[in-house]
Design an enzyme around this catalytic site. Structure first.
Site, short mmCIF file in Angstrom:
data_model
loop_
_atom_site.label_atom_id
_atom_site.label_comp_id
_atom_site.label_asym_id
_atom_site.label_seq_id
_atom_site.Cartn_x
_atom_site.Cartn_y
_atom_site.Cartn_z
N GLY A 154 2.82 8.35 5.33
CA GLY A 154 2.24 8.90 4.12
C GLY A 154 0.69 9.45 4.24
N GLY A 182 -2.87 1.33 7.32
CA GLY A 182 -1.72 2.03 6.60
C GLY A 182 -1.62 3.52 7.57
CE1 TYR A 220 0.08 1.99 -5.55
CE2 TYR A 220 0.13 3.27 -7.54
CZ TYR A 220 -0.13 3.19 -6.20
OH TYR A 220 -0.70 4.15 -5.43
CB SER A 263 -8.22 4.00 -6.14
OG SER A 263 -7.98 3.63 -7.32
CB ALA A 267 -2.61 -4.94 -12.18
CB SER A 268 -2.98 -3.40 -6.86
OG SER A 268 -2.40 -2.45 -6.83
CE LYS A 269 -3.34 1.87 -4.88
NZ LYS A 269 -3.72 2.05 -3.47
CG ASP A 277 0.80 -8.42 7.44
OD1 ASP A 277 0.40 -7.89 6.38
OD2 ASP A 277 1.90 -8.88 7.37
CB SER A 301 2.65 3.45 10.43
OG SER A 301 2.97 3.11 9.07
N1 NAP Z 1 1.73 8.93 -1.94
C1 NAP Z 1 1.04 9.27 -3.33
O1 NAP Z 1 1.47 10.08 -3.99
C2 NAP Z 1 -0.03 8.37 -3.45
C3 NAP Z 1 -0.67 8.64 -4.72
C4 NAP Z 1 -1.85 7.71 -5.25
C5 NAP Z 1 -2.19 6.79 -4.23
N2 NAP Z 1 -1.63 6.65 -3.04
C6 NAP Z 1 -2.11 5.68 -2.10
O2 NAP Z 1 -2.32 6.03 -0.73
C7 NAP Z 1 -1.98 5.16 0.04
C8 NAP Z 1 -0.76 5.48 1.20
O3 NAP Z 1 0.32 5.48 0.36
P1 NAP Z 1 1.60 6.68 0.77
O4 NAP Z 1 2.50 6.58 -0.52
O5 NAP Z 1 1.26 7.94 1.12
O6 NAP Z 1 1.89 5.96 2.00
P2 NAP Z 1 3.37 5.16 2.15
O7 NAP Z 1 4.53 6.03 3.01
O8 NAP Z 1 3.75 4.39 0.99
O9 NAP Z 1 2.77 4.23 3.29
C9 NAP Z 1 2.19 3.04 3.19
C10 NAP Z 1 1.42 2.60 4.57
O10 NAP Z 1 1.04 1.33 4.24
C11 NAP Z 1 1.20 0.52 5.38
N3 NAP Z 1 1.42 -0.98 4.88
C12 NAP Z 1 2.24 -1.50 3.95
N4 NAP Z 1 2.03 -2.80 3.83
C13 NAP Z 1 1.24 -3.15 4.83
C14 NAP Z 1 0.77 -4.33 5.10
N5 NAP Z 1 0.97 -5.57 4.67
N6 NAP Z 1 -0.31 -4.16 6.28
C15 NAP Z 1 -0.49 -3.16 6.96
N7 NAP Z 1 -0.12 -2.11 6.62
C16 NAP Z 1 0.83 -1.83 5.33
C17 NAP Z 1 2.65 1.08 6.04
O11 NAP Z 1 2.78 0.73 7.30
P3 NAP Z 1 3.77 -0.49 7.94
O12 NAP Z 1 5.08 -0.54 7.05
O13 NAP Z 1 3.92 0.00 9.31
O14 NAP Z 1 2.95 -1.76 7.91
C18 NAP Z 1 2.38 2.37 5.61
O15 NAP Z 1 1.63 3.02 6.84
C19 NAP Z 1 -1.55 3.75 -0.73
O16 NAP Z 1 -2.69 3.05 -0.84
C20 NAP Z 1 -1.03 4.39 -1.92
O17 NAP Z 1 -1.43 3.57 -3.07
C21 NAP Z 1 -0.50 7.34 -2.58
#
Ligand code: NAP
Length: 273
Positions: A15, A11, A144, A130, A146-148, A53, A13
């Protein structure tokens, strides 16, 4: 500094995955990042970006094979994730499946490939992203959440099994960060104006969006994770959240379901009784 060590990041790419990959690179790690949108090139930042993926067994194996040709992982950081917003009643089974397949089984698939490598090399660090949602439920984020929660339980088992082989496990539990992209937060198909939950849904999703937009700095999180990964021993849990989100976890844990319910409903679902 972790000069000469290699980390694989899923992941990477967008966030928090992108910010963490960059922070690790700045800290001296050789970073091999995976995402579906990557084409195998190395950016000016020195991060190698391989297609991955996590929902596809063969893609996971191909990523690990290609990454192994560069260097085995001293650490694996798993950030790939997505969510589907919707009510428990109306979110389709297929929508639940997509979230579980990406967030939870995606990590399971990666670990199944990486564990034998780390076991044979005498250790390694596995970091799984998580969320605060891995600790408590938020309305209209059931798939979401449930997955976490699944990741949290699985990580406890993994830490126990991995320890004799020198494999350390860490759960990162972020609160809201202003990093995520809307394209990874689709609404369930049934969440239209006709939904019986429409008003509550609107109120909750507006709140969720506002909290993310005003969330913490993703660069700070990336640097924190990089700093921790530099240590010989890493903690099992690292919550990186604002004071109110720490408080929400405290209320959930210590004040019981009734008070927790009142607080969360008031916060997310203002207009509905
Ligand atoms: N942002 C927050 O506030 C927050 C809070 C709590 C937890 N988190 C956790 O932090 C992590 C990142 O979240 P984010 O919100 O910062 O980022 P995001 O912008 O939602 O980015 C999601 C990332 O996951 C990749 N991804 C999605 N489906 C995929 C797949 N099938 N195979 C491989 N890569 C995949 C995407 O890349 P591609 O589309 O290029 O594959 C992208 O790089 C997640 O696990 C999220 O649950 C985030």
């Amino acid at each position: 500094m972790s000069e000469g060590k290699t980390v694989w990041v899923t992941g990477g790419s967008s966030g928090l995955g992108l910010h963490t990959a960059r922070a690790l690179r700045e800290d001296g790690w050789r970073v091999i990042a995976g995402a579906r949108s990557f084409d195998g090139s190395e950016g000016e930042d020195g991060i190698l970006r391989l297609p991955l993926d996590v929902t596809d067994d063969e893609s996971v194996r191909a990523f690990c094979r290609r990454a192994m040709e560069i260097a085995p992982p001293d650490a694996l950081v798993q950030c790939a994730g997505m969510l589907v917003l919707g009510s428990c009643e109306e979110t389709e089974t297929e929508e639940f499946r997509r979230v579980m397949d990406t967030n939870y089984l995606g990590m399971v698939r990666m670990n199944r490939e990486v564990l034998p490598i780390m076991r044979k090399q005498g250790g390694g660090k596995i970091v799984m992203f998580s969320s605060i949602n891995g600790l408590l439920g938020i309305p209209f984020q059931s798939a979401y959440t449930a997955s976490k929660h699944a990741i949290e339980g699985y990580a406890e088992c993994l830490a126990l099994e991995g320890k004799p082989f020198g494999i350390q496990v860490m759960l990162v539990e972020p609160g809201d960060h202003r990093s995520g992209s809307d394209k990874y937060r689709p609404h369930a198909a049934a969440m239209t104006a006709e939904s019986p939950y429409a008003d509550a849904y609107k109120s909750a999703t507006e709140r969720i969006r506002r909290d993310e937009t005003n969330g913490s700095d993703p660069d700070v999180l990336g640097r924190k994770v990089a700093r921790i990964l530099d240590r010989k021993r890493i903690p099992f849990r690292k919550r990186i959240a604002s004071p109110d989100q720490h408080l929400a976890v405290y209320i959930h844990r210590f004040l019981g379901a009734r008070i927790n319910g009142v607080v969360l409903r008031k916060y997310y679902i203002r207009k509905n009784k």
